[in-house]
Design an enzyme around this catalytic site. Structure first.
Site, PDB file in Angstrom:
ATOM      1  N   LYS A  26       0.829  -1.210   0.000  1.00  0.00           N
ATOM      2  CA  LYS A  26       0.000   0.000   0.000  1.00  0.00           C
ATOM      3  C   LYS A  26       0.870   1.269   0.000  1.00  0.00           C
ATOM      4  CE  LYS A  26      -3.785  -2.531   2.186  1.00  0.00           C
ATOM      5  NZ  LYS A  26      -4.840  -2.556   3.236  1.00  0.00           N
ATOM      6  N   TYR A  38     -12.347  -3.289  -3.956  1.00  0.00           N
ATOM      7  CA  TYR A  38     -12.942  -3.221  -2.608  1.00  0.00           C
ATOM      8  C   TYR A  38     -14.467  -3.274  -2.633  1.00  0.00           C
ATOM      9  CZ  TYR A  38      -8.352  -2.118  -0.572  1.00  0.00           C
ATOM     10  OH  TYR A  38      -7.038  -2.173  -0.148  1.00  0.00           O
ATOM     11  N   ARG A  47       2.623  -6.465   9.520  1.00  0.00           N
ATOM     12  CA  ARG A  47       1.819  -5.418  10.173  1.00  0.00           C
ATOM     13  C   ARG A  47       2.235  -5.245  11.628  1.00  0.00           C
ATOM     14  NH1 ARG A  47      -3.685  -7.677   7.288  1.00  0.00           N
ATOM     15  NH2 ARG A  47      -3.614  -6.344   5.439  1.00  0.00           N
ATOM     16  N   ASN A  62      -2.206  -0.333   6.820  1.00  0.00           N
ATOM     17  CA  ASN A  62      -1.653  -1.604   7.319  1.00  0.00           C
ATOM     18  C   ASN A  62      -0.737  -2.288   6.300  1.00  0.00           C
ATOM     19  OD1 ASN A  62      -3.573  -2.479   5.555  1.00  0.00           O
ATOM     20  ND2 ASN A  62      -4.730  -3.706   7.004  1.00  0.00           N
ATOM     21  N   HIS A 107      -1.796  -5.723   1.250  1.00  0.00           N
ATOM     22  CA  HIS A 107      -3.003  -6.494   0.964  1.00  0.00           C
ATOM     23  C   HIS A 107      -2.574  -7.825   0.364  1.00  0.00           C
ATOM     24  CE1 HIS A 107      -6.857  -7.726  -0.753  1.00  0.00           C
ATOM     25  NE2 HIS A 107      -6.137  -8.102  -1.796  1.00  0.00           N
ATOM     26  N   GLU A 120      -8.769 -11.078  -8.240  1.00  0.00           N
ATOM     27  CA  GLU A 120      -7.856  -9.941  -8.074  1.00  0.00           C
ATOM     28  C   GLU A 120      -6.707  -9.993  -9.072  1.00  0.00           C
ATOM     29  OE1 GLU A 120      -6.831 -10.082  -3.921  1.00  0.00           O
ATOM     30  OE2 GLU A 120      -8.854  -9.516  -3.291  1.00  0.00           O
TER      31      GLU A 120
END
Ligand code: CMP
Length: 137
Positions: A10, A51, A104, A114, A117, A128
């Site tokens: 992220k 999402y 994390r 966090n 993914h 995905e």
């Protein structure tokens, strides 16, 4: 059981210079391989698809904003039980609840930010991977 999974590092992970650290943890697991990797900035349409299950939750809008706040690294990892395995390396969603030793748990404090993914099942991985790497065979 060899599997394939989608991983996103992220924007917080990229901003904080943790790409090498996180990719290294994946690479060091015996027999796992990274078969695609790209730095890219995500658009809203991609995030809305990614999402979709979270639409309407209070954290949805800030999450979509955050995921557009800078480049991410998208990668494909392959290997023995890699779907479950990368979820274990990542630790649970809330970084404060995540054990030290997990990604994390070692680097995060805020649930939204966090760091990583990873697909949560074979069905999610398939969906995905198609979304992020449509050219993959
Ligand atoms: P991930 O599990 O990868 O996908 C959904 C994301 O939504 C999650 O990581 C967090 O980044 C974010 N998220 C989930 N729950 C919350 C929450 N309660 N507050 C803020 N962000 C959240």
């Amino acid at each position: 059981m060899t599997q394939r999974t989608l991983v996103l590092l992220k924007p917080d992970a990229v901003r904080r210079g943790l790409v090498g650290e996180i990719v290294g943890r994946i690479e060091r697991k015996a027999g796992w391989r990274i078969t695609a990797l790209e730095l890219r900035t995500l658009d809203r349409a991609t995030l809305e698809q990614h999402y979709a299950e979270h639409v309407g939750r209070p954290f949805y809008e800030p999450l979509v904003e955050f995921m557009q706040s800078g480049p991410i690294v998208a990668l494909v990892a392959e290997g023995e039980r890699v779907i479950e395995g990368i979820r274990t390396l990542a630790g649970p969603t809330d970084p404060i609840a995540a054990a030290p030793g997990s990604i994390r748990g070692d680097f995060g404090t805020i649930t939204r930010e966090n760091l990583i993914h990873a697909s949560d099942s074979e069905e999610s991985a398939e969906r995905e991977l198609k979304l992020f790497f449509p050219g993959l065979v």
